[in-house]
Design a protein around this motif. Sequence first.
Motif, PDB file in Angstrom:
ATOM      1  N   ARG A  13       0.834  -1.200   0.000  1.00  0.00           N
ATOM      2  CA  ARG A  13       0.000   0.000   0.000  1.00  0.00           C
ATOM      3  C   ARG A  13       0.874   1.257   0.000  1.00  0.00           C
ATOM      4  O   ARG A  13       1.889   1.325   0.704  1.00  0.00           O
ATOM      5  CB  ARG A  13      -0.869  -0.007   1.258  1.00  0.00           C
ATOM      6  CG  ARG A  13      -1.852   1.152   1.361  1.00  0.00           C
ATOM      7  CD  ARG A  13      -2.600   1.053   2.682  1.00  0.00           C
ATOM      8  NE  ARG A  13      -3.546   2.132   2.849  1.00  0.00           N
ATOM      9  CZ  ARG A  13      -4.205   2.371   3.991  1.00  0.00           C
ATOM     10  NH1 ARG A  13      -4.014   1.575   5.035  1.00  0.00           N
ATOM     11  NH2 ARG A  13      -5.041   3.370   4.083  1.00  0.00           N
ATOM     12  N   PRO A  14       0.532   2.280  -0.811  1.00  0.00           N
ATOM     13  CA  PRO A  14       1.315   3.524  -0.795  1.00  0.00           C
ATOM     14  C   PRO A  14       1.405   4.083   0.621  1.00  0.00           C
ATOM     15  O   PRO A  14       0.397   4.191   1.322  1.00  0.00           O
ATOM     16  CB  PRO A  14       0.517   4.446  -1.724  1.00  0.00           C
ATOM     17  CG  PRO A  14      -0.204   3.513  -2.649  1.00  0.00           C
ATOM     18  CD  PRO A  14      -0.560   2.318  -1.819  1.00  0.00           C
ATOM     19  N   TRP A  15       2.616   4.451   1.019  1.00  0.00           N
ATOM     20  CA  TRP A  15       2.824   4.875   2.399  1.00  0.00           C
ATOM     21  C   TRP A  15       2.076   6.178   2.705  1.00  0.00           C
ATOM     22  O   TRP A  15       1.653   6.410   3.834  1.00  0.00           O
ATOM     23  CB  TRP A  15       4.317   5.045   2.656  1.00  0.00           C
ATOM     24  CG  TRP A  15       4.677   5.308   4.080  1.00  0.00           C
ATOM     25  CD1 TRP A  15       5.371   6.359   4.584  1.00  0.00           C
ATOM     26  CD2 TRP A  15       4.357   4.481   5.220  1.00  0.00           C
ATOM     27  NE1 TRP A  15       5.504   6.254   5.953  1.00  0.00           N
ATOM     28  CE2 TRP A  15       4.887   5.113   6.365  1.00  0.00           C
ATOM     29  CE3 TRP A  15       3.662   3.283   5.373  1.00  0.00           C
ATOM     30  CZ2 TRP A  15       4.752   4.576   7.638  1.00  0.00           C
ATOM     31  CZ3 TRP A  15       3.526   2.743   6.647  1.00  0.00           C
ATOM     32  CH2 TRP A  15       4.070   3.388   7.765  1.00  0.00           C
ATOM     33  N   GLY A  16       1.880   7.016   1.692  1.00  0.00           N
ATOM     34  CA  GLY A  16       1.145   8.244   1.908  1.00  0.00           C
ATOM     35  C   GLY A  16      -0.320   8.020   2.258  1.00  0.00           C
ATOM     36  O   GLY A  16      -0.973   8.902   2.819  1.00  0.00           O
ATOM     37  N   ASP A  17      -0.851   6.835   1.932  1.00  0.00           N
ATOM     38  CA  ASP A  17      -2.251   6.527   2.231  1.00  0.00           C
ATOM     39  C   ASP A  17      -2.445   5.964   3.638  1.00  0.00           C
ATOM     40  O   ASP A  17      -3.572   5.731   4.064  1.00  0.00           O
ATOM     41  CB  ASP A  17      -2.804   5.519   1.217  1.00  0.00           C
ATOM     42  CG  ASP A  17      -2.893   6.109  -0.183  1.00  0.00           C
ATOM     43  OD1 ASP A  17      -2.720   7.334  -0.315  1.00  0.00           O
ATOM     44  OD2 ASP A  17      -3.119   5.335  -1.138  1.00  0.00           O
ATOM     45  N   VAL A  18      -1.343   5.702   4.339  1.00  0.00           N
ATOM     46  CA  VAL A  18      -1.431   5.099   5.671  1.00  0.00           C
ATOM     47  C   VAL A  18      -1.588   6.213   6.711  1.00  0.00           C
ATOM     48  O   VAL A  18      -0.810   7.172   6.737  1.00  0.00           O
ATOM     49  CB  VAL A  18      -0.171   4.266   5.976  1.00  0.00           C
ATOM     50  CG1 VAL A  18      -0.236   3.700   7.397  1.00  0.00           C
ATOM     51  CG2 VAL A  18      -0.039   3.131   4.965  1.00  0.00           C
ATOM     52  N   ASP A  19      -2.586   6.097   7.571  1.00  0.00           N
ATOM     53  CA  ASP A  19      -2.866   7.099   8.603  1.00  0.00           C
ATOM     54  C   ASP A  19      -1.971   6.832   9.815  1.00  0.00           C
ATOM     55  O   ASP A  19      -2.280   6.006  10.672  1.00  0.00           O
ATOM     56  CB  ASP A  19      -4.350   7.029   9.002  1.00  0.00           C
ATOM     57  CG  ASP A  19      -4.757   8.178   9.916  1.00  0.00           C
ATOM     58  OD1 ASP A  19      -3.870   8.824  10.505  1.00  0.00           O
ATOM     59  OD2 ASP A  19      -5.971   8.422  10.051  1.00  0.00           O
ATOM     60  N   GLU A  68       1.723  -1.144   8.963  1.00  0.00           N
ATOM     61  CA  GLU A  68       0.313  -0.809   9.065  1.00  0.00           C
ATOM     62  C   GLU A  68      -0.280  -1.627  10.211  1.00  0.00           C
ATOM     63  O   GLU A  68       0.320  -2.606  10.661  1.00  0.00           O
ATOM     64  CB  GLU A  68      -0.434  -1.187   7.773  1.00  0.00           C
ATOM     65  CG  GLU A  68       0.081  -0.551   6.515  1.00  0.00           C
ATOM     66  CD  GLU A  68      -0.618  -1.135   5.290  1.00  0.00           C
ATOM     67  OE1 GLU A  68      -1.766  -1.592   5.418  1.00  0.00           O
ATOM     68  OE2 GLU A  68       0.013  -1.152   4.222  1.00  0.00           O
ATOM     69  N   GLU A 376      -2.875  -1.901  -5.687  1.00  0.00           N
ATOM     70  CA  GLU A 376      -3.762  -0.803  -5.303  1.00  0.00           C
ATOM     71  C   GLU A 376      -3.352   0.494  -5.996  1.00  0.00           C
ATOM     72  O   GLU A 376      -4.189   1.230  -6.521  1.00  0.00           O
ATOM     73  CB  GLU A 376      -3.713  -0.617  -3.786  1.00  0.00           C
ATOM     74  CG  GLU A 376      -4.732   0.370  -3.252  1.00  0.00           C
ATOM     75  CD  GLU A 376      -4.734   0.425  -1.737  1.00  0.00           C
ATOM     76  OE1 GLU A 376      -5.208   1.431  -1.186  1.00  0.00           O
ATOM     77  OE2 GLU A 376      -4.254  -0.541  -1.116  1.00  0.00           O
ATOM     78  N   GLN A 377      -2.037   0.757  -6.029  1.00  0.00           N
ATOM     79  CA  GLN A 377      -1.548   1.964  -6.689  1.00  0.00           C
ATOM     80  C   GLN A 377      -1.809   1.907  -8.189  1.00  0.00           C
ATOM     81  O   GLN A 377      -2.178   2.908  -8.808  1.00  0.00           O
ATOM     82  CB  GLN A 377      -0.052   2.120  -6.416  1.00  0.00           C
ATOM     83  CG  GLN A 377       0.545   3.416  -6.929  1.00  0.00           C
ATOM     84  CD  GLN A 377       2.012   3.529  -6.588  1.00  0.00           C
ATOM     85  OE1 GLN A 377       2.618   2.604  -6.064  1.00  0.00           O
ATOM     86  NE2 GLN A 377       2.602   4.669  -6.885  1.00  0.00           N
ATOM     87  N   ARG A 380      -5.413   2.779  -8.982  1.00  0.00           N
ATOM     88  CA  ARG A 380      -5.677   4.217  -8.919  1.00  0.00           C
ATOM     89  C   ARG A 380      -5.138   4.925 -10.163  1.00  0.00           C
ATOM     90  O   ARG A 380      -5.759   5.852 -10.680  1.00  0.00           O
ATOM     91  CB  ARG A 380      -5.052   4.807  -7.653  1.00  0.00           C
ATOM     92  CG  ARG A 380      -5.818   4.451  -6.379  1.00  0.00           C
ATOM     93  CD  ARG A 380      -5.512   5.445  -5.274  1.00  0.00           C
ATOM     94  NE  ARG A 380      -4.090   5.476  -4.999  1.00  0.00           N
ATOM     95  CZ  ARG A 380      -3.493   4.667  -4.133  1.00  0.00           C
ATOM     96  NH1 ARG A 380      -4.206   3.786  -3.467  1.00  0.00           N
ATOM     97  NH2 ARG A 380      -2.208   4.740  -3.927  1.00  0.00           N
TER      98      ARG A 380
END
Length: 512
Positions: A13-19, A68, A376-377, A380
């Motif tokens: 998963r793109p790291w920028g999408d991780v909260d 994550e 996932e990337q 998108r």
Amino acid sequence: MALRIARDRTSNRPWGDVDKSAIWQRLKRALQEQEEGAAAAVREMYAVVKAEVNADLTQADCWGPHHEIQGDTLVLNRNGVIAAAQALAGARAEPNLTPEQRRTAARHLLRHYRELELEPPESLREAAGQGAEGETVRLSAMVSGEIRVEDVPLAPWVDLEALKAGDPDPLEVVVEIPAGRSKRGWVYTPQALQQIVGEVMSQGLPGFLGHQKPEDVDHEFPEPVTHWVGALWRDGKAYIRGVIDPAADKLKRWLRAKAVRTVSIFGVPTLRQVGGETHVVDYKPLSIDWTPLGRAGMPTAVVAMGEMDAITAPAVQPAEPKEGGNGMGVQDLLAELRKHRPSVAQIAGEMGWKAEDVVRELGVKLEDVAPVLAGEQWSRLQAAEKAVGEMARLVGMEGADPDRVVKRVQQALEAEQAARQAQREQLLEKVVGEMVPLQAARPLVRRLVEPRLDENADEAAIRKAVGEMLQQDDVRQALEAGFAGWVPPNVPGPDGGGRPPRNGLVVRRVRI
């Protein structure tokens, strides 16, 4: 409830999408509520934790998140590891990380690079404390039978009888490590392997079931299952002699049944670049450990086993090579590979192949590879491409450069917004002109009513807003005081009726 750490899967998963904030809140709650596995999860989540892990820990004490949380499970994020390494490379002047904390973070991240089978950047090795030499690596082993246990001399410090005392079923082994190229593609020089021989002869090495974590080496000592007590250098090979600990009954059974026949030397190499190749010119061993079959590293072999100082494993004579092509043709080599079932990483490492070489040679397409590496990337990106194509069709620019399409769409949106604004201005001017008889008062009325209007207000909404504003006593009084000849219009009040005129002035009625 308990937190666990996944060892069997990773995320792309793109790291920028991780909260990251939500992750910290989950871990903080776990610490405060003393959930099982909370402290271990915090230490695994962050590359370095600068304070004691307890309920008082703050987010400022934690640096370099790279996992994550899926449900109650920590999952390593490939892009998070890379992002943390990049951040560490730019953190030389970081005031909140001491040199020791930077080394700790680098060693933690190096472990994940090995798990992901990624080549770590030079900056990460340097941050670990010894440049290219800072990474702990493993050299590996298989049962054969080329030398007797007695042929390998014992180190002068060894008391062999004391080690075997009380063991009704003693067992010794000899491990062989040849100089040459490892599965990773590194070239292990004779002098590097001689350092392992010297280490065993000078003080010995422990042997465990599997390797320690690199970050635990400085403070942890698991119970050894093997004691490496002698070594010999002969004909370009290192032979290491070990005694199986009396308590390791299972390991003895596994060795005799050949269910376990692989060891891995765990240590820190000194690397040099020679002619475009990585040479290991020195080696600081930490342990020689028993590991599952098929792990990458230097090919090593358990070449002898002895019980009660007697050889029980007969020597295995090497097979006669076939003639031509070093004994094998291509089909023979392929058949041998299928028999041993090596991993793709092992084959690529041994052959020195790079990922881009393999992809290019196989002729695979981007759409074949991208969903596997970053599904996932990739999805998108596909959706974004479709959206840009649809926009291009709508503005009559199919096939044009995406930047030109986006610019054209922005211009169209700005033009549409300007047209709506102009229409709104015209409606406001019309309604105020009809509802406010005194021309001098109209600009003030417009300024008062305009903030009340939605940008999409139609004529009815504007009339309603003007009427409600003019019904307010403070507004009416201000208009009467400020404008001579002000005549309050007869506008609908909140109850639907009109407000009667004041001061005996003539009322001009306006149809609304």
